[in-house]
Motif scaffolding. Structure first.
Motif: not given
Length: 98
Positions: A14-15, A35-38, A56-59, A79-81
């Motif tokens: 959660q961010v 939608r959000v993409a990192y 690469r993508v984390i959705w 999890n986000l790095p």
């Protein structure tokens, strides 16, 4: 951008995100559910044939407003790095609610 956290724990899925151009809580209503993409670059390629890529993508998804200054809560699938803190994410304008 930063994790949801308490005094002792932090929740890397959660961010809190500050979206460019949002100044009030009412402005965030349009972005709820989007939608959000990192996007990040890895050291190894992944994929097969022409689809092989180092990117690469984390959705994730925008869940709710946070405070009164245009910050939103979002939840990601993984999890986000830690390198994502302070970084940028891409906000996709779908799914549409219009």
């Amino acid at each position: 951008m930063g994790y949801k956290r308490g005094i002792r724990l932090q929740y890397p899925k959660q961010v809190r995100i500050k979206v460019e151009g949002l100044e009030t809580r009412d402005d965030t209503k349009f972005y709820l559910g989007k939608r959000v993409a990192y996007v990040y670059k890895a050291s190894n390629s992944k994929g097969v044939g022409k689809k092989e890529s180092k990117y690469r993508v984390i959705w994730g998804k925008i869940l709710a407003p946070h405070g009164n200054n245009g910050v939103v809560k979002s939840k990601f699938r993984r999890n986000l790095p830690p390198t994502a803190i302070g970084g940028s994410v891409r906000v996709m304008l779908y799914p549409s609610r219009i």
